[in-house]
Design an enzyme around this catalytic site. Structure first.
Site, mmCIF file in Angstrom:
data_model
loop_
_atom_site.group_PDB
_atom_site.id
_atom_site.type_symbol
_atom_site.label_atom_id
_atom_site.label_comp_id
_atom_site.label_asym_id
_atom_site.label_seq_id
_atom_site.Cartn_x
_atom_site.Cartn_y
_atom_site.Cartn_z
ATOM 1 N N SER A 101 2.480 11.078 -6.354
ATOM 2 C CA SER A 101 1.742 10.922 -4.847
ATOM 3 C C SER A 101 2.253 11.920 -3.948
ATOM 4 O O SER A 101 1.330 12.415 -2.868
ATOM 5 C CB SER A 101 1.720 9.374 -4.512
ATOM 6 O OG SER A 101 3.025 8.981 -4.334
ATOM 7 N N GLY A 134 1.366 7.409 -8.367
ATOM 8 C CA GLY A 134 2.185 6.519 -9.206
ATOM 9 C C GLY A 134 2.662 7.296 -10.682
ATOM 10 O O GLY A 134 3.434 6.402 -11.376
ATOM 11 N N ASN A 151 8.972 7.488 -8.380
ATOM 12 C CA ASN A 151 8.536 6.003 -8.941
ATOM 13 C C ASN A 151 9.504 5.670 -9.865
ATOM 14 O O ASN A 151 9.443 4.244 -9.954
ATOM 15 C CB ASN A 151 6.877 6.248 -9.304
ATOM 16 C CG ASN A 151 5.791 6.485 -8.500
ATOM 17 O OD1 ASN A 151 5.967 6.055 -7.335
ATOM 18 N ND2 ASN A 151 5.210 7.622 -8.506
ATOM 19 N N ASP A 208 2.443 2.824 5.402
ATOM 20 C CA ASP A 208 3.462 2.427 4.169
ATOM 21 C C ASP A 208 4.733 2.695 4.460
ATOM 22 O O ASP A 208 5.523 1.989 3.799
ATOM 23 C CB ASP A 208 2.476 2.687 2.823
ATOM 24 C CG ASP A 208 2.940 4.028 2.660
ATOM 25 O OD1 ASP A 208 3.274 5.024 3.454
ATOM 26 O OD2 ASP A 208 2.213 4.656 1.608
ATOM 27 N N HIS A 261 4.884 7.549 2.329
ATOM 28 C CA HIS A 261 4.119 8.665 2.153
ATOM 29 C C HIS A 261 4.122 9.417 3.421
ATOM 30 O O HIS A 261 3.924 8.776 4.411
ATOM 31 C CB HIS A 261 3.007 8.472 1.575
ATOM 32 C CG HIS A 261 2.993 7.881 0.000
ATOM 33 N ND1 HIS A 261 2.868 6.422 -0.009
ATOM 34 C CD2 HIS A 261 2.777 8.505 -1.027
ATOM 35 C CE1 HIS A 261 2.972 6.072 -1.278
ATOM 36 N NE2 HIS A 261 2.955 7.297 -2.022
#
Length: 214
Positions: A37, A74, A102, A183, A186
């Site tokens: 991502s 992801g 991840n 979040d 990111h």
């Protein structure tokens, strides 16, 4: 045949021959930004993603490049390994390889992450595709023991395969809330711009080593 007509034919033949021997215009260097991502541009407009912003800056500097965005939100290194062959087409000159965040978030064994990244770099090099490896750091909540096992992965692979390494993709962004999405994980559009700016010298040196220059 009148002189003027003959002269015209000779000129036409000469121009045709010049067209045949004239070198074809150089094709842009095809580069693939391959990652998760952070590469894909999570929750950002397409034009704000890292590969797009990087391509724009490099073109402004006179470098003839096209950077494809092969980021998948992801994605783990296992997912990347499964798709890298068809995600990176033949004719690609270089790959900016960014994966592993991840894996760390999910607590995947660092040894598995290293194995997957090692295989990806090896396979790309066998295809004659240059690699710029982009590193990540384990999040603090994973603990010191996990971080020690994880954080050295990228340097070891870069040394083993003799590929350039950019140590930490989120350098300059990870501790700056105003450069992150809500979040806290990111980058926002400005954050991506900072990442591009910080990584630019490494990218330019990498491309220069491949014969791509302004």
């Amino acid at each position: 045949m009148p002189f003027k007509a003959t002269h015209g034919i000779f000129i036409a033949i000469a121009l045709a021959m010049l067209a045949l021997v004239r070198p074809a215009a150089a094709e842009p260097a095809q580069i693939v930004g391959f990652g998760d991502s952070l590469m894909a541009g999570y929750e950002l407009p397409a034009e704000a993603a890292f590969p797009v912003q990087l391509e724009r800056v490099l073109k402004e500097k006179g470098l003839d490049v096209v950077i494809a965005n092969a980021g998948v939100s992801g994605d783990t290194t296992s997912g990347g390994l499964a798709r890298i062959e068809w995600s990176v087409p033949d004719g690609t000159k270089a790959v900016i390889l960014e994966l592993g965040a991840n894996d760390a978030l999910r607590g995947i064994a660092p040894e598995k992450t290293e194995q997957n990244l090692d295989k990806m770099v090896s396979d790309l090099k066998k295809r004659g595709i240059a690699v710029l490896l982009v590193g990540m750091l384990a999040p603090p909540n994973m603990g010191a023991e996990y971080a020690e096992r994880f954080n050295g992965i990228y340097e070891r692979i870069a040394e083993k395969h003799q590929v350039p390494l950019y140590p930490f993709f989120l350098d300059g962004v990870v501790t700056q809330p105003h450069l992150q999405l809500e979040d806290g994980m990111h980058p926002n559009e400005k954050g991506v711009s900072v990442m591009v700016e910080k990584m630019l010298p490494t990218i330019e040196q990498f491309l220069k080593s491949l014969g791509v220059s302004g």
